[in-house]
Design an enzyme around this catalytic site. Structure first.
Site, PDB file in Angstrom:
ATOM      1  N   ASN A 181       0.856  -1.187   0.000  1.00 52.52           N
ATOM      2  CA  ASN A 181       0.000   0.000   0.000  1.00 52.52           C
ATOM      3  C   ASN A 181       0.901   1.250   0.000  1.00 52.52           C
ATOM      4  O   ASN A 181       1.572   1.543   0.994  1.00 52.52           O
ATOM      5  CB  ASN A 181      -0.896  -0.069   1.251  1.00 52.52           C
ATOM      6  CG  ASN A 181      -1.779   1.135   1.421  1.00 52.52           C
ATOM      7  OD1 ASN A 181      -1.435   2.245   1.023  1.00 52.52           O
ATOM      8  ND2 ASN A 181      -2.928   0.924   2.037  1.00 52.52           N
ATOM      9  N   PHE A 209      -7.633   8.208   3.174  1.00 51.29           N
ATOM     10  CA  PHE A 209      -8.245   7.008   2.612  1.00 51.29           C
ATOM     11  C   PHE A 209      -9.175   6.398   3.663  1.00 51.29           C
ATOM     12  O   PHE A 209      -9.296   6.918   4.779  1.00 51.29           O
ATOM     13  CB  PHE A 209      -7.168   6.004   2.177  1.00 51.29           C
ATOM     14  CG  PHE A 209      -6.440   5.347   3.321  1.00 51.29           C
ATOM     15  CD1 PHE A 209      -5.516   6.037   4.071  1.00 51.29           C
ATOM     16  CD2 PHE A 209      -6.700   4.015   3.649  1.00 51.29           C
ATOM     17  CE1 PHE A 209      -4.852   5.436   5.135  1.00 51.29           C
ATOM     18  CE2 PHE A 209      -6.033   3.404   4.715  1.00 51.29           C
ATOM     19  CZ  PHE A 209      -5.109   4.115   5.450  1.00 51.29           C
ATOM     20  N   LYS A 267      -2.103  14.637  10.423  1.00 50.72           N
ATOM     21  CA  LYS A 267      -2.741  13.342  10.714  1.00 50.72           C
ATOM     22  C   LYS A 267      -1.707  12.356  11.289  1.00 50.72           C
ATOM     23  O   LYS A 267      -1.955  11.698  12.304  1.00 50.72           O
ATOM     24  CB  LYS A 267      -3.384  12.771   9.443  1.00 50.72           C
ATOM     25  CG  LYS A 267      -4.054  11.424   9.693  1.00 50.72           C
ATOM     26  CD  LYS A 267      -4.563  10.735   8.447  1.00 50.72           C
ATOM     27  CE  LYS A 267      -4.857   9.269   8.757  1.00 50.72           C
ATOM     28  NZ  LYS A 267      -5.092   8.438   7.592  1.00 50.72           N
ATOM     29  N   ASP A 300     -11.461   8.021   6.633  1.00 51.29           N
ATOM     30  CA  ASP A 300     -10.989   9.376   6.970  1.00 51.29           C
ATOM     31  C   ASP A 300     -12.060  10.469   6.859  1.00 51.29           C
ATOM     32  O   ASP A 300     -12.139  11.336   7.735  1.00 51.29           O
ATOM     33  CB  ASP A 300      -9.788   9.764   6.099  1.00 51.29           C
ATOM     34  CG  ASP A 300      -8.480   9.204   6.643  1.00 51.29           C
ATOM     35  OD1 ASP A 300      -8.474   8.703   7.777  1.00 51.29           O
ATOM     36  OD2 ASP A 300      -7.465   9.288   5.935  1.00 51.29           O
ATOM     37  N   ASP A 323      -1.844  -3.816  11.614  1.00 52.95           N
ATOM     38  CA  ASP A 323      -3.257  -4.077  11.363  1.00 52.95           C
ATOM     39  C   ASP A 323      -4.057  -3.028  12.124  1.00 52.95           C
ATOM     40  O   ASP A 323      -3.733  -2.695  13.261  1.00 52.95           O
ATOM     41  CB  ASP A 323      -3.654  -5.490  11.804  1.00 52.95           C
ATOM     42  CG  ASP A 323      -4.905  -5.955  11.070  1.00 52.95           C
ATOM     43  OD1 ASP A 323      -4.950  -5.848   9.836  1.00 52.95           O
ATOM     44  OD2 ASP A 323      -5.855  -6.420  11.732  1.00 52.95           O
TER      45      ASP A 323
END
Ligand code: IMP
Length: 192
Positions: free
Chosen positions: A10, A150, A173, A153, A69
């Site tokens: 990612n 993403f 963030k 959010d 995770d």
């Protein structure tokens, strides 16, 4: 500098995590490390999934690696979607599908309290394991605000802020987020 394989492809997460481990470790993605294939994520806890993903990498490389995770835990929904946050609206659902399902599930609820929690599992080259956890508390908004970021959010507003995660610059963030806090603890542990 030490090399660490991050069990992800990612690009969004890689960018976030590389910025936070800058000067401490060179972070390789699965692709950078020549690893291919789908990593199973079948545990029913965040810790279990993080461990499963990191173990998948370590078993194949015996090199220092880590996995994360994350779950969104909504109080009025008894902690759901939690460990199932990515697949909340179904196996191949979009972020938008998940948000729609969440807003529908909370329709009529006044209690909008929620948290994001991330567990990072680090496995060192010798196979020893360590966990780091980060958490941010906030509320689920009644409608989407902002377009950055993403996942959930646009509907998550952290406590002490008047904007959603999707309205914040990435560095703001990162400084307060669940993953930011967990990776900060990882960085403190790794810092020479
Ligand atoms: P993962 O375990 O990091 O893949 O996260 C599981 C799911 O939680 C993702 O698919 C997103 O829907 C959600 N999620 C994780 N991190 C964030 C975040 O920083 N903002 C919003 N949603 C997130």
């Amino acid at each position: 500098m030490q090399e660490l394989i991050f069990a992800t492809n990612n690009q969004h997460k890689l960018r976030e995590v590389r910025a936070m481990l800058d000067g401490i470790a060179t972070v390789l993605s699965l692709g950078d490390a020549g690893l291919h294939g789908e990593i199973p994520e079948t545990a029913d806890t965040l810790q279990g999934n993080a461990e499963q993903k990191a173990q998948w990498v370590w078993q194949r490389t015996h090199k220092a690696c880590f996995a994360d995770d994350t779950g969104l835990e909504v109080e009025a929904l008894g902690g759901a979607p939690g460990v199932y946050s990515a697949r909340y609206a179904g196996e191949h659902c979009s972020f938008d599908d998940n948000i729609n399902k969440l807003l529908a599930a909370l329709d009529g609820h006044d209690n909008r309290r929620a948290d994001f929690r991330t567990v990072v599992c680090l496995i060192e080259a010798d196979g020893s394991q360590r966990f780091f956890e980060g958490r941010v508390d906030g509320v689920i908004l009644r409608e989407r605000l902002g377009t950055d970021g993403f996942g959930y959010d646009p509907v998550f507003m952290p406590d002490r802020f008047a904007v959603s995660f999707a309205e914040m610059p990435a560095d703001v963030k990162n400084a307060i987020s669940h993953r930011g806090m967990a990776v900060k603890k990882l960085a403190e542990y790794l810092r020479p």
